[in-house]
Design a protein around this motif. Structure first.
Motif, PDB file in Angstrom:
ATOM      1  N   UNK A  75      56.102  42.826  50.731  1.00  0.00           N
ATOM      2  CA  UNK A  75      56.221  42.664  52.522  1.00  0.00           C
ATOM      3  C   UNK A  75      57.373  41.644  52.785  1.00  0.00           C
ATOM      4  N   UNK A  76      57.749  40.726  51.823  1.00  0.00           N
ATOM      5  CA  UNK A  76      58.760  39.772  52.033  1.00  0.00           C
ATOM      6  C   UNK A  76      59.906  40.697  51.685  1.00  0.00           C
ATOM      7  N   UNK A  77      60.180  41.679  51.256  1.00  0.00           N
ATOM      8  CA  UNK A  77      61.381  42.453  51.049  1.00  0.00           C
ATOM      9  C   UNK A  77      61.935  43.003  52.234  1.00  0.00           C
ATOM     10  N   UNK A  78      60.813  43.123  53.199  1.00  0.00           N
ATOM     11  CA  UNK A  78      61.087  43.809  54.491  1.00  0.00           C
ATOM     12  C   UNK A  78      61.982  42.928  55.408  1.00  0.00           C
ATOM     13  N   UNK A  79      62.331  41.686  54.785  1.00  0.00           N
ATOM     14  CA  UNK A  79      63.351  40.838  55.583  1.00  0.00           C
ATOM     15  C   UNK A  79      64.687  41.517  55.711  1.00  0.00           C
ATOM     16  N   UNK A  80      64.998  42.514  54.987  1.00  0.00           N
ATOM     17  CA  UNK A  80      66.107  43.478  54.858  1.00  0.00           C
ATOM     18  C   UNK A  80      66.281  44.434  56.352  1.00  0.00           C
ATOM     19  N   UNK A  81      64.997  44.530  56.699  1.00  0.00           N
ATOM     20  CA  UNK A  81      64.961  45.323  57.979  1.00  0.00           C
ATOM     21  C   UNK A  81      65.358  44.480  59.148  1.00  0.00           C
ATOM     22  N   UNK A  82      65.276  43.019  59.006  1.00  0.00           N
ATOM     23  CA  UNK A  82      65.982  42.435  60.154  1.00  0.00           C
ATOM     24  C   UNK A  82      67.463  42.736  60.183  1.00  0.00           C
ATOM     25  N   UNK A  83      68.151  42.902  59.193  1.00  0.00           N
ATOM     26  CA  UNK A  83      69.452  43.411  59.012  1.00  0.00           C
ATOM     27  C   UNK A  83      69.549  44.727  59.395  1.00  0.00           C
ATOM     28  N   UNK A  84      68.845  45.827  59.126  1.00  0.00           N
ATOM     29  CA  UNK A  84      68.656  46.972  59.605  1.00  0.00           C
ATOM     30  C   UNK A  84      68.741  47.022  61.009  1.00  0.00           C
ATOM     31  N   UNK A  85      67.675  46.384  61.829  1.00  0.00           N
ATOM     32  CA  UNK A  85      67.547  46.237  63.208  1.00  0.00           C
ATOM     33  C   UNK A  85      68.957  45.576  63.970  1.00  0.00           C
ATOM     34  N   UNK A  86      69.363  44.732  63.196  1.00  0.00           N
ATOM     35  CA  UNK A  86      70.621  43.973  63.834  1.00  0.00           C
ATOM     36  C   UNK A  86      71.793  45.154  64.063  1.00  0.00           C
ATOM     37  N   UNK A  87      72.023  45.860  62.689  1.00  0.00           N
ATOM     38  CA  UNK A  87      72.979  46.883  63.090  1.00  0.00           C
ATOM     39  C   UNK A  87      72.604  47.859  64.127  1.00  0.00           C
ATOM     40  N   UNK A  88      71.439  48.312  64.008  1.00  0.00           N
ATOM     41  CA  UNK A  88      70.993  49.409  64.995  1.00  0.00           C
ATOM     42  C   UNK A  88      70.982  48.832  66.602  1.00  0.00           C
ATOM     43  N   UNK A  89      70.777  47.648  66.792  1.00  0.00           N
ATOM     44  CA  UNK A  89      70.355  47.209  68.208  1.00  0.00           C
ATOM     45  C   UNK A  89      71.561  46.409  68.819  1.00  0.00           C
ATOM     46  N   UNK A  90      72.278  45.968  67.997  1.00  0.00           N
ATOM     47  CA  UNK A  90      73.202  44.985  68.346  1.00  0.00           C
ATOM     48  C   UNK A  90      74.054  45.391  69.745  1.00  0.00           C
ATOM     49  N   UNK A  91      74.068  46.662  70.161  1.00  0.00           N
ATOM     50  CA  UNK A  91      74.828  47.031  71.600  1.00  0.00           C
ATOM     51  C   UNK A  91      73.711  47.445  72.543  1.00  0.00           C
ATOM     52  N   UNK A  92      72.434  47.140  72.277  1.00  0.00           N
ATOM     53  CA  UNK A  92      71.461  47.610  73.158  1.00  0.00           C
ATOM     54  C   UNK A  92      70.244  48.338  72.744  1.00  0.00           C
ATOM     55  N   UNK A  93      69.210  48.613  73.401  1.00  0.00           N
ATOM     56  CA  UNK A  93      68.278  49.549  72.929  1.00  0.00           C
ATOM     57  C   UNK A  93      67.470  50.198  74.138  1.00  0.00           C
ATOM     58  N   UNK A  94      67.019  51.260  73.790  1.00  0.00           N
ATOM     59  CA  UNK A  94      66.023  51.925  74.687  1.00  0.00           C
ATOM     60  C   UNK A  94      64.826  51.757  74.981  1.00  0.00           C
ATOM     61  N   UNK A  95      63.965  51.975  75.963  1.00  0.00           N
ATOM     62  CA  UNK A  95      62.558  51.436  75.809  1.00  0.00           C
ATOM     63  C   UNK A  95      61.878  51.973  74.726  1.00  0.00           C
ATOM     64  N   UNK A  96      61.880  52.908  74.243  1.00  0.00           N
ATOM     65  CA  UNK A  96      61.344  53.675  73.182  1.00  0.00           C
ATOM     66  C   UNK A  96      61.542  52.690  71.925  1.00  0.00           C
ATOM     67  N   UNK A  97      62.722  52.691  71.806  1.00  0.00           N
ATOM     68  CA  UNK A  97      63.161  51.628  70.587  1.00  0.00           C
ATOM     69  C   UNK A  97      62.450  50.251  70.553  1.00  0.00           C
ATOM     70  N   UNK A  98      62.514  49.728  71.843  1.00  0.00           N
ATOM     71  CA  UNK A  98      61.908  48.470  71.910  1.00  0.00           C
ATOM     72  C   UNK A  98      60.318  48.416  71.191  1.00  0.00           C
ATOM     73  N   UNK A  99      59.518  49.589  71.838  1.00  0.00           N
ATOM     74  CA  UNK A  99      58.260  49.614  71.430  1.00  0.00           C
ATOM     75  C   UNK A  99      58.200  50.057  69.850  1.00  0.00           C
ATOM     76  N   UNK A 100      59.348  50.806  69.246  1.00  0.00           N
ATOM     77  CA  UNK A 100      59.261  51.061  68.005  1.00  0.00           C
ATOM     78  C   UNK A 100      59.341  49.543  67.000  1.00  0.00           C
TER      79      UNK A 100
END
Length: 393
Positions: free
Chosen positions: A321-346
């Protein structure tokens, strides 16, 4: 708000409020944890054994000229007992290549608890700096620090900040500073199971300078470890991988329910060793094809990097579970320019899955990386999302 528009002020304010709510929960846990034997100290006020104890023990052995013995489980465990000053049940295995001893050795010069705090204090800013490089906004760093996997990493004294920071910064610098990016990616060889997809991405878009730099860095790190600890450390490491595979992946000594990989969940559900490898292999092959195809396409640089970062987690059979810190990086790349409501829920679902993991005792957060990867795929191939919407209608 479209998926590629700048974040609306209300969205940003909501995210910051949610971040502070998480910080309040973290503050309660980490301030009271030592009092109740849940973090740093046990119920008797003694140092509490946690994942970081394997780092301290390996480092102390390396300092004392016993680097090759860190792969001897009995010898290494004796130093773990030395670290906390009392015996305990279980064992925290050291499964890292010799170059990580270059980090562990100086840390072991401090007492165990102080060393764990220093480790966290040094590596957390590496993760934060990577988020800052990706998003170029301090509020994004604040939000990323509230990501639940961050708290898990602090609690265990694990290396998720270092892994996520090296990968995130390396990918952020890839286009404008490929040599520096390659150095950071090369340092990731301390955790080789996370690197299977990275060469595929770099080859797909011809980042030859980064590839050369990464290879040179990996060789230099290996050479430095050899000079520091002796050539005998490498045969000891290679021999230990067979025991690690047998104990962790075949026998489940580390608890299959704690693995957040397709392999681990397959074993937890009762599949045999080779059947679980078939599941993991199918996931890895699918991710490799997606990463290759995505990185060959022009544009969508953020989502492509997000797919790779999420894929690095899902492709590893040995992930916690601690390795999921890398998903913070993934989400930063994905959502840095904004996100849709469905993405916020995800994203909210991803956070809930990570929180529920230790509370439920089940590998719920195995779904976290696939969810993030799916969000990236929707951005890279928007036609797929439109086709799905039409089919659903």
């Amino acid at each position: 708000m479209t998926a590629t528009s700048a974040p609306a002020p209300d969205d940003r304010a909501l995210a910051i409020r949610a971040a502070f709510a998480f910080f309040a929960l973290y503050a309660v846990f980490f301030s009271t944890g030592p009092l109740f034997g849940q973090w740093l100290l046990d119920a008797e006020g003694r140092p509490l054994q946690a994942d970081f104890v394997n780092v301290w023990a390996a480092g102390r052995m390396a300092i004392e000229g016993r680097a090759a013995d860190v792969y001897d489980w009995a010898a290494h465990r004796a130093y773990e007992v030395l670290a906390v000053g009392h015996d305990f049940e279980g064992y925290f295995g050291w499964h890292y290549p010799p170059m990580f001893l270059l980090v562990a050795a100086p840390l072991s010069l401090l007492p165990y608890v102080a060393s764990q705090l220093v480790w966290t204090a040094v590596t957390l800013p590496i993760y934060a700096a990577a988020i800052r490089l990706i998003c170029r906004r301090w509020d994004a760093v604040l939000i990323a620090l509230a990501f639940p996997a961050v708290a898990m990493n602090v609690a265990f004294g694990q290396n998720g900040f270092l892994t996520a920071g090296l990968l995130g910064a390396g990918l952020a610098l890839l286009d404008r500073r490929p040599v520096a990016a390659g150095i950071l990616i090369g340092l990731l060889t301390y955790k080789p199971q996370f690197g299977a997809l990275i060469p595929i991405a770099l080859l797909a878009c011809g980042h030859w300078r980064a590839i050369a730099s990464a290879a040179a860095t990996a060789l230099a790190a290996a050479g430095a470890a050899t000079l520091a600890f002796g050539a005998e450390v490498w045969p000891a490491f290679l021999a230990s991988t067979k025991l690690t595979n047998h104990a962790v992946l075949e026998m489940g000594w580390a608890n299959f329910a704690e693995l957040v990989s397709p392999f681990g969940v397959s074993r937890w559900l009762g599949l045999g060793y080779w059947s679980a490898w078939m599941v993991q292999g199918a996931v890895m092959a699918t991710l490799a094809a997606l990463v290759w195809s995505a990185w060959r396409r022009p544009g969508a640089d953020g989502p492509k990097r997000a797919l790779l970062a999420a894929g690095c987690v899902a492709a590893s059979p040995y992930a916690y579970v601690y390795d999921l810190t890398t998903l913070g990086v993934a989400l930063a790349f994905l959502l840095k320019d904004g996100c849709a409501p469905a993405e916020r829920r995800a994203v909210a679902l991803v956070c809930l899955l990570i929180i529920a993991e230790p509370l439920s005792g089940t590998p719920l957060s195995v779904l976290a990386a696939p969810i993030v990867a799916a969000l990236a795929i929707r951005r890279i191939w928007p036609g797929l999302a439109r086709w799905h919407a039409v089919a659903a209608a």
